[in-house]
Design a protein around this motif. Structure first.
Motif, PDB file in Angstrom:
ATOM      1  N   PRO A  29       0.809  -1.225   0.000  1.00 38.59           N
ATOM      2  CA  PRO A  29       0.000   0.000   0.000  1.00 38.59           C
ATOM      3  C   PRO A  29       0.836   1.266   0.000  1.00 38.59           C
ATOM      4  O   PRO A  29       0.313   2.352  -0.265  1.00 38.59           O
ATOM      5  N   TRP A  44      -1.130  -2.114  -4.664  1.00 38.01           N
ATOM      6  CA  TRP A  44      -2.173  -2.351  -3.671  1.00 38.01           C
ATOM      7  C   TRP A  44      -3.382  -2.938  -4.384  1.00 38.01           C
ATOM      8  O   TRP A  44      -3.303  -3.287  -5.564  1.00 38.01           O
ATOM      9  N   ASP A  88     -16.329  -0.977   0.443  1.00 32.77           N
ATOM     10  CA  ASP A  88     -15.686  -0.415   1.631  1.00 32.77           C
ATOM     11  C   ASP A  88     -15.578  -1.533   2.669  1.00 32.77           C
ATOM     12  O   ASP A  88     -16.556  -2.242   2.923  1.00 32.77           O
ATOM     13  N   ASN A 105     -10.251  -3.491   7.690  1.00 32.19           N
ATOM     14  CA  ASN A 105      -9.119  -4.377   7.425  1.00 32.19           C
ATOM     15  C   ASN A 105      -8.094  -4.203   8.534  1.00 32.19           C
ATOM     16  O   ASN A 105      -7.650  -3.082   8.803  1.00 32.19           O
ATOM     17  N   SER A 158      -2.461  -4.038   8.668  1.00 30.47           N
ATOM     18  CA  SER A 158      -1.890  -2.705   8.496  1.00 30.47           C
ATOM     19  C   SER A 158      -0.662  -2.584   9.393  1.00 30.47           C
ATOM     20  O   SER A 158      -0.318  -3.506  10.129  1.00 30.47           O
ATOM     21  N   MET A 177      -3.839   6.879   7.820  1.00 28.60           N
ATOM     22  CA  MET A 177      -5.237   6.695   7.433  1.00 28.60           C
ATOM     23  C   MET A 177      -6.210   7.246   8.472  1.00 28.60           C
ATOM     24  O   MET A 177      -7.300   7.695   8.143  1.00 28.60           O
ATOM     25  N   ASP A 218      -9.685   2.426  10.350  1.00 30.47           N
ATOM     26  CA  ASP A 218      -9.440   1.065   9.885  1.00 30.47           C
ATOM     27  C   ASP A 218     -10.356   0.718   8.719  1.00 30.47           C
ATOM     28  O   ASP A 218     -10.433  -0.434   8.297  1.00 30.47           O
ATOM     29  N   PHE A 258     -11.091   0.759   4.872  1.00 26.47           N
ATOM     30  CA  PHE A 258     -10.440   0.879   3.570  1.00 26.47           C
ATOM     31  C   PHE A 258     -11.534   1.155   2.534  1.00 26.47           C
ATOM     32  O   PHE A 258     -12.310   0.262   2.181  1.00 26.47           O
ATOM     33  N   TYR A 259     -11.605   2.403   2.098  1.00 25.58           N
ATOM     34  CA  TYR A 259     -12.593   2.771   1.086  1.00 25.58           C
ATOM     35  C   TYR A 259     -12.091   2.350  -0.296  1.00 25.58           C
ATOM     36  O   TYR A 259     -10.906   2.372  -0.577  1.00 25.58           O
ATOM     37  N   HIS A 271     -11.946  -0.639  -1.670  1.00 25.48           N
ATOM     38  CA  HIS A 271     -11.190  -1.891  -1.756  1.00 25.48           C
ATOM     39  C   HIS A 271     -11.538  -2.550  -3.084  1.00 25.48           C
ATOM     40  O   HIS A 271     -12.711  -2.704  -3.428  1.00 25.48           O
ATOM     41  N   TYR A 329      -8.540  10.272   3.334  1.00 27.59           N
ATOM     42  CA  TYR A 329      -7.133   9.999   3.643  1.00 27.59           C
ATOM     43  C   TYR A 329      -6.240  11.180   3.266  1.00 27.59           C
ATOM     44  O   TYR A 329      -5.339  11.069   2.436  1.00 27.59           O
TER      45      TYR A 329
END
Length: 221
Positions: free
Chosen positions: A50, A72, A97, A100, A103, A111, A114, A116-117, A119, A196
Protein backbone atom coordinates in the motif's frame (compact mmCIF):
# COMPACT_ATOMS: atom_id res chain seq x y z
CA UNK A 1 -20.12 -8.08 -23.09
CA UNK A 2 -17.95 -6.05 -25.45
CA UNK A 3 -17.30 -3.27 -22.93
CA UNK A 4 -15.85 -5.88 -20.56
CA UNK A 5 -13.48 -7.22 -23.23
CA UNK A 6 -11.89 -4.10 -24.68
CA UNK A 7 -8.65 -2.44 -23.64
CA UNK A 8 -8.86 0.88 -21.76
CA UNK A 9 -6.38 3.47 -20.51
CA UNK A 10 -6.12 1.54 -17.23
CA UNK A 11 -7.06 -2.02 -18.17
CA UNK A 12 -4.34 -2.29 -20.80
CA UNK A 13 -5.17 -5.74 -22.11
CA UNK A 14 -3.28 -5.09 -25.35
CA UNK A 15 -0.14 -3.63 -23.79
CA UNK A 16 3.06 -5.58 -24.62
CA UNK A 17 3.99 -5.88 -20.93
CA UNK A 18 0.59 -7.38 -20.10
CA UNK A 19 0.76 -9.77 -23.04
CA UNK A 20 4.26 -10.87 -21.98
CA UNK A 21 3.09 -11.46 -18.39
CA UNK A 22 0.15 -13.52 -19.65
CA UNK A 23 2.34 -15.56 -21.97
CA UNK A 24 4.76 -16.31 -19.13
CA UNK A 25 2.16 -17.41 -16.59
CA UNK A 26 -0.74 -18.77 -18.63
CA UNK A 27 -1.32 -22.50 -18.22
CA UNK A 28 -4.10 -25.02 -18.73
CA UNK A 29 -6.19 -26.07 -21.70
CA UNK A 30 -9.65 -24.76 -20.77
CA UNK A 31 -10.77 -21.23 -20.00
CA UNK A 32 -11.22 -21.82 -16.26
CA UNK A 33 -7.71 -23.25 -15.82
CA UNK A 34 -6.21 -20.35 -17.75
CA UNK A 35 -7.97 -17.75 -15.61
CA UNK A 36 -6.90 -19.51 -12.40
CA UNK A 37 -3.27 -19.49 -13.54
CA UNK A 38 -3.50 -15.74 -14.13
CA UNK A 39 -5.19 -15.12 -10.77
CA UNK A 40 -2.39 -16.83 -8.86
CA UNK A 41 0.27 -15.10 -10.94
CA UNK A 42 -1.13 -11.66 -10.12
CA UNK A 43 -1.71 -12.59 -6.47
CA UNK A 44 1.78 -13.90 -5.78
CA UNK A 45 4.12 -12.42 -8.39
CA UNK A 46 3.03 -8.84 -7.67
CA UNK A 47 3.67 -8.02 -4.02
CA UNK A 48 0.96 -6.22 -2.08
CA UNK A 49 2.35 -2.85 -1.02
CA UNK A 50 0.00 0.00 0.00
CA UNK A 51 3.00 2.33 0.28
CA UNK A 52 3.10 2.36 -3.52
CA UNK A 53 -0.35 3.99 -3.63
CA UNK A 54 0.55 6.51 -6.32
CA UNK A 55 -2.75 8.30 -6.90
CA UNK A 56 -1.69 9.84 -10.19
CA UNK A 57 -3.55 8.17 -13.04
CA UNK A 58 -0.34 6.51 -14.27
CA UNK A 59 -0.06 4.62 -10.99
CA UNK A 60 -3.21 2.62 -11.70
CA UNK A 61 -2.27 1.34 -15.15
CA UNK A 62 -1.66 -2.39 -15.58
CA UNK A 63 1.67 -1.72 -17.31
CA UNK A 64 2.86 0.38 -14.37
CA UNK A 65 2.06 -2.46 -11.95
CA UNK A 66 4.22 -4.80 -14.02
CA UNK A 67 7.01 -2.24 -14.16
CA UNK A 68 7.28 -1.79 -10.38
CA UNK A 69 6.17 -5.34 -9.42
CA UNK A 70 4.33 -4.00 -6.37
CA UNK A 71 0.83 -2.64 -5.95
CA UNK A 72 -2.17 -2.35 -3.67
CA UNK A 73 -5.59 -3.92 -4.17
CA UNK A 74 -6.98 -1.62 -6.89
CA UNK A 75 -4.05 -1.74 -9.35
CA UNK A 76 -3.73 -5.50 -8.79
CA UNK A 77 -7.41 -5.93 -9.63
CA UNK A 78 -6.86 -3.82 -12.74
CA UNK A 79 -3.95 -6.02 -13.79
CA UNK A 80 -5.99 -9.20 -13.36
CA UNK A 81 -8.84 -7.69 -15.41
CA UNK A 82 -6.34 -6.80 -18.15
CA UNK A 83 -4.95 -10.34 -18.16
CA UNK A 84 -8.43 -11.85 -18.44
CA UNK A 85 -9.48 -9.53 -21.25
CA UNK A 86 -6.26 -10.30 -23.12
CA UNK A 87 -7.37 -13.94 -23.47
CA UNK A 88 -10.95 -13.06 -24.37
CA UNK A 89 -12.54 -13.50 -20.94
CA UNK A 90 -14.87 -10.65 -19.86
CA UNK A 91 -13.73 -8.90 -16.68
CA UNK A 92 -14.71 -5.80 -14.77
CA UNK A 93 -13.62 -3.95 -11.63
CA UNK A 94 -15.53 -4.22 -8.35
CA UNK A 95 -15.24 -2.06 -5.26
CA UNK A 96 -16.40 -2.15 -1.66
CA UNK A 97 -15.69 -0.41 1.63
CA UNK A 98 -14.17 -2.78 4.21
CA UNK A 99 -12.56 -2.84 7.60
CA UNK A 100 -9.12 -4.38 7.43
CA UNK A 101 -6.77 -5.23 10.26
CA UNK A 102 -3.77 -5.94 8.03
CA UNK A 103 -1.89 -2.70 8.50
CA UNK A 104 1.14 -1.17 10.17
CA UNK A 105 1.58 1.62 12.68
CA UNK A 106 2.46 4.20 10.02
CA UNK A 107 -0.55 3.13 7.93
CA UNK A 108 -2.87 3.62 10.89
CA UNK A 109 -1.37 7.03 11.61
CA UNK A 110 -1.75 8.13 7.98
CA UNK A 111 -5.24 6.70 7.43
CA UNK A 112 -6.67 7.60 10.86
CA UNK A 113 -9.24 4.83 10.39
CA UNK A 114 -9.44 1.06 9.89
CA UNK A 115 -11.90 1.51 7.01
CA UNK A 116 -10.44 0.88 3.57
CA UNK A 117 -12.59 2.77 1.09
CA UNK A 118 -12.69 1.53 -2.50
CA UNK A 119 -11.19 -1.89 -1.76
CA UNK A 120 -10.75 -3.40 -5.21
CA UNK A 121 -11.45 -6.83 -6.66
CA UNK A 122 -11.93 -8.30 -10.13
CA UNK A 123 -15.25 -9.68 -11.35
CA UNK A 124 -14.74 -12.33 -14.06
CA UNK A 125 -17.33 -13.93 -16.34
CA UNK A 126 -16.81 -17.67 -16.15
CA UNK A 127 -19.09 -20.56 -17.04
CA UNK A 128 -22.09 -18.33 -17.55
CA UNK A 129 -21.88 -16.15 -14.44
CA UNK A 130 -19.87 -13.34 -12.84
CA UNK A 131 -17.46 -14.50 -10.13
CA UNK A 132 -15.52 -12.20 -7.80
CA UNK A 133 -11.76 -12.66 -7.32
CA UNK A 134 -9.43 -10.68 -5.03
CA UNK A 135 -5.72 -11.06 -5.89
CA UNK A 136 -4.51 -8.45 -3.38
CA UNK A 137 -2.51 -10.23 -0.66
CA UNK A 138 0.42 -12.31 -1.91
CA UNK A 139 1.16 -15.60 -0.17
CA UNK A 140 4.37 -14.39 1.51
CA UNK A 141 2.57 -11.48 3.17
CA UNK A 142 -0.23 -13.78 4.31
CA UNK A 143 2.29 -16.14 5.88
CA UNK A 144 3.91 -13.26 7.77
CA UNK A 145 0.60 -11.99 9.16
CA UNK A 146 -0.84 -15.44 9.89
CA UNK A 147 -3.52 -15.27 7.21
CA UNK A 148 -4.75 -18.03 4.99
CA UNK A 149 -3.96 -17.07 1.38
CA UNK A 150 -7.14 -16.18 -0.45
CA UNK A 151 -7.87 -19.01 -2.86
CA UNK A 152 -9.97 -18.79 -6.02
CA UNK A 153 -11.63 -21.70 -7.82
CA UNK A 154 -13.45 -19.78 -10.52
CA UNK A 155 -16.83 -20.99 -9.25
CA UNK A 156 -17.31 -19.31 -5.87
CA UNK A 157 -16.71 -15.67 -4.97
CA UNK A 158 -13.32 -15.11 -3.36
CA UNK A 159 -13.62 -11.78 -1.63
CA UNK A 160 -11.80 -11.31 1.64
CA UNK A 161 -10.03 -12.79 4.65
CA UNK A 162 -12.82 -12.81 7.23
CA UNK A 163 -10.64 -14.39 9.93
CA UNK A 164 -6.93 -14.97 10.42
CA UNK A 165 -5.45 -18.41 11.07
CA UNK A 166 -6.01 -17.96 14.82
CA UNK A 167 -9.72 -17.29 14.28
CA UNK A 168 -9.54 -13.55 15.00
CA UNK A 169 -11.70 -11.18 12.96
CA UNK A 170 -9.58 -9.79 10.15
CA UNK A 171 -11.74 -8.16 7.49
CA UNK A 172 -15.39 -7.22 7.16
CA UNK A 173 -17.30 -5.82 4.21
CA UNK A 174 -19.28 -2.68 5.03
CA UNK A 175 -20.85 -1.70 1.72
CA UNK A 176 -20.59 -2.49 -1.98
CA UNK A 177 -19.77 0.26 -4.47
CA UNK A 178 -20.64 -1.71 -7.59
CA UNK A 179 -18.77 -3.06 -10.60
CA UNK A 180 -17.41 -1.07 -13.52
CA UNK A 181 -16.10 -1.58 -17.05
CA UNK A 182 -13.19 0.73 -16.23
CA UNK A 183 -11.66 2.50 -13.25
CA UNK A 184 -13.92 5.31 -11.90
CA UNK A 185 -10.79 7.33 -11.27
CA UNK A 186 -12.29 10.71 -10.40
CA UNK A 187 -14.74 9.26 -7.86
CA UNK A 188 -12.04 7.18 -6.19
CA UNK A 189 -9.60 10.08 -5.98
CA UNK A 190 -12.24 12.42 -4.56
CA UNK A 191 -12.96 10.00 -1.72
CA UNK A 192 -9.28 9.34 -1.03
CA UNK A 193 -8.62 13.06 -0.70
CA UNK A 194 -11.63 13.32 1.61
CA UNK A 195 -10.94 10.33 3.84
CA UNK A 196 -7.13 10.00 3.64
CA UNK A 197 -5.63 13.50 3.49
CA UNK A 198 -2.36 12.27 5.06
CA UNK A 199 -1.79 9.21 2.86
CA UNK A 200 0.94 10.88 0.82
CA UNK A 201 3.18 10.58 3.90
CA UNK A 202 3.52 6.86 3.15
CA UNK A 203 5.01 7.26 -0.32
CA UNK A 204 8.69 6.38 -0.39
CA UNK A 205 8.60 4.43 2.87
CA UNK A 206 9.45 0.74 3.00
CA UNK A 207 6.35 -1.39 3.51
CA UNK A 208 8.57 -4.44 4.11
CA UNK A 209 10.35 -2.64 6.94
CA UNK A 210 7.07 -1.50 8.47
CA UNK A 211 5.72 -5.07 8.31
CA UNK A 212 8.85 -6.30 10.07
CA UNK A 213 8.36 -3.72 12.85
CA UNK A 214 4.67 -4.55 13.18
CA UNK A 215 5.34 -8.27 13.51
CA UNK A 216 8.10 -7.62 16.04
CA UNK A 217 5.74 -5.59 18.20
CA UNK A 218 2.97 -8.20 17.91
CA UNK A 219 5.34 -11.04 18.80
CA UNK A 220 6.61 -9.19 21.87
CA UNK A 221 3.20 -8.12 23.15
Amino acid sequence: MQEFLKATDYIESEHPAVLAFVEKHLSGEDELSKVLSLYYAVRDEIFYDPFTADLQSQGFKASHVLEVQRAWCVPKAILLAACCRSIGVPARLGFADVTNHLSTEKMRQAMETDVFYWHGYTSIYLQGKWVKATPAFNIELCDKFGLKPLEFNGVDDSLYHEFDQAGNRHMEYLSERGEYADLPYQDLIADFKKYYPKMSALLGLSFDEEVRKELSVNNNS
